[in-house]
Design a protein around this motif. Structure first.
Motif, PDB file in Angstrom:
ATOM      1  N   SER A 166      49.922  40.794  20.053  1.00  0.00           N
ATOM      2  CA  SER A 166      49.418  40.060  21.264  1.00  0.00           C
ATOM      3  C   SER A 166      48.322  39.120  20.897  1.00  0.00           C
ATOM      4  CB  SER A 166      48.777  41.130  22.043  1.00  0.00           C
ATOM      5  OG  SER A 166      47.765  41.655  21.549  1.00  0.00           O
ATOM      6  N   CYS A 192      37.328  33.278  23.407  1.00  0.00           N
ATOM      7  CA  CYS A 192      38.100  34.603  24.478  1.00  0.00           C
ATOM      8  C   CYS A 192      38.658  33.858  25.578  1.00  0.00           C
ATOM      9  CB  CYS A 192      36.876  35.337  24.966  1.00  0.00           C
ATOM     10  SG  CYS A 192      35.943  36.163  23.687  1.00  0.00           S
ATOM     11  N   ILE A 195      42.664  34.723  25.967  1.00  0.00           N
ATOM     12  CA  ILE A 195      43.049  35.993  25.727  1.00  0.00           C
ATOM     13  C   ILE A 195      42.871  37.031  27.021  1.00  0.00           C
ATOM     14  CG2 ILE A 195      42.939  35.881  23.250  1.00  0.00           C
ATOM     15  CD1 ILE A 195      40.250  37.396  23.316  1.00  0.00           C
ATOM     16  N   ASP A 196      43.618  38.107  26.914  1.00  0.00           N
ATOM     17  CA  ASP A 196      43.249  38.974  28.374  1.00  0.00           C
ATOM     18  C   ASP A 196      41.772  39.676  28.075  1.00  0.00           C
ATOM     19  OD1 ASP A 196      43.731  41.991  26.886  1.00  0.00           O
ATOM     20  OD2 ASP A 196      44.675  40.631  25.769  1.00  0.00           O
ATOM     21  N   PRO A 197      41.568  40.172  29.474  1.00  0.00           N
ATOM     22  CA  PRO A 197      40.173  40.801  29.636  1.00  0.00           C
ATOM     23  C   PRO A 197      39.823  41.994  28.674  1.00  0.00           C
ATOM     24  CG  PRO A 197      41.220  40.392  31.798  1.00  0.00           C
ATOM     25  CD  PRO A 197      42.302  39.948  30.711  1.00  0.00           C
ATOM     26  N   THR A 198      40.873  42.673  28.511  1.00  0.00           N
ATOM     27  CA  THR A 198      40.438  43.961  27.596  1.00  0.00           C
ATOM     28  C   THR A 198      40.084  43.535  25.922  1.00  0.00           C
ATOM     29  OG1 THR A 198      42.325  45.364  28.698  1.00  0.00           O
ATOM     30  CG2 THR A 198      41.422  45.943  26.474  1.00  0.00           C
ATOM     31  N   SER A 199      40.790  42.169  25.665  1.00  0.00           N
ATOM     32  CA  SER A 199      40.553  41.858  24.408  1.00  0.00           C
ATOM     33  C   SER A 199      39.211  41.014  24.336  1.00  0.00           C
ATOM     34  CB  SER A 199      41.813  41.069  23.907  1.00  0.00           C
ATOM     35  OG  SER A 199      43.063  41.641  23.658  1.00  0.00           O
TER      36      SER A 199
END
Length: 274
Positions: A166, A192, A195-199
């Protein structure tokens, strides 16, 4: 009796402050005839996170790339002034840019794993620097992936292509690849934004963990992120289109965000422009 050179005397070298990793004095940067940055002076502290903030086009990424001489690859670019790493002029004759880029690694906005396995991505740098024993490479790969907080997710698929991960995992793989050659400084250019919020949370946690051993400089447009992750903040601004950008204010992050000295900094942080 030993004579100590005074600051005005030829051959004087300023004493190195162990708390300062990178010192910048009077830096001007040019793309051909266009001056992009003017008279930048600041000290980047060792073992801290420094954030560069400011509107788009104000020279943050250009300045960041001065530290590992990535701008050297642009025809017609020119640096005037002084940048030192641990007291050594990084633009001095005899400095090897390739070795400098090992000491000052870079993470880009878009994750850029090599088209090879996860293992080979991380082992690439150590192999390039002469490491051949598989046991040593195994150790470096595992350690680097652990430091990048991605080991648990990939330890059973090390032979799989890095590009199959991912976006957030790819970015942490790229961080592991840089860490594998044991850099002194880690440059992060909007790491950042893609990329997705969790990452994003994992990358921010990673910065907090790494700064005890690596000096980190991050370019970000996210004010909340700068406030969360950084110890010091530098605010850049290009006041007039076509004129060079400048460093308006530099200081401890809590002070920059709660009591900036310059009204332009306050206006930007409070959303009045940018």
């Amino acid at each position: 009796m030993t004579h100590t050179l005074a600051e005005h005397e030829p051959g004087f070298v300023p004493p190195v402050d162990a708390a300062v990793k990178i010192a910048v004095k009077g830096l001007d940067f040019f793309y051909g005839d266009f001056q992009a940055l003017t008279d930048i002076t600041c000290d980047i502290k060792a073992n801290a996170v420094t954030a560069f903030i400011g509107p788009s086009g104000c020279g943050k990424s250009t300045f960041l790339r001065c530290f590992n001489r990535m701008n050297d690859l642009i025809i017609g670019s020119k640096v005037e002034g002084l940048i030192t790493l641990d007291g050594q002029d990084i633009y001095a004759a005899g400095v090897d840019p390739v070795d400098l880029r090992r000491r000052i690694g870079m993470i880009f906005q878009q994750p850029n794993p090599f088209p090879m396995s996860i293992y080979d991505n991380v082992a690439y740098g150590p192999r390039l620097h002469g490491m051949k024993k598989k046991s040593e490479l195994d150790e470096v790969v595992e350690m680097s992936l652990k430091r990048a907080n991605v080991w648990k997710e990939v330890k059973d698929i090390l032979g799989r292509g890095g590009l199959t991960l991912s976006g957030g995992q790819q970015q942490r793989l790229c961080i592991a690849r840089v860490l594998a050659v044991q850099p002194d400084v880690l440059l992060m250019d909007e790491p950042c934004s893609a990329i997705d919020p969790t990452s994003v949370q994992k990358i921010e946690d990673l910065m907090a963990e790494l700064k005890s051993s690596v000096t980190i400089i991050i370019v970000t447009h996210n004010m909340q992120q700068a406030a969360r992750v950084s110890d010091d903040t530098a605010f850049f601004l290009q006041e007039v289109m076509g004129e060079p950008a400048m460093l308006v204010e530099f200081g401890r992050t809590p002070e920059i965000f709660t009591s900036p000295k310059d009204k332009r900094t306050e206006d930007y942080i409070t959303g009045r422009f940018g």
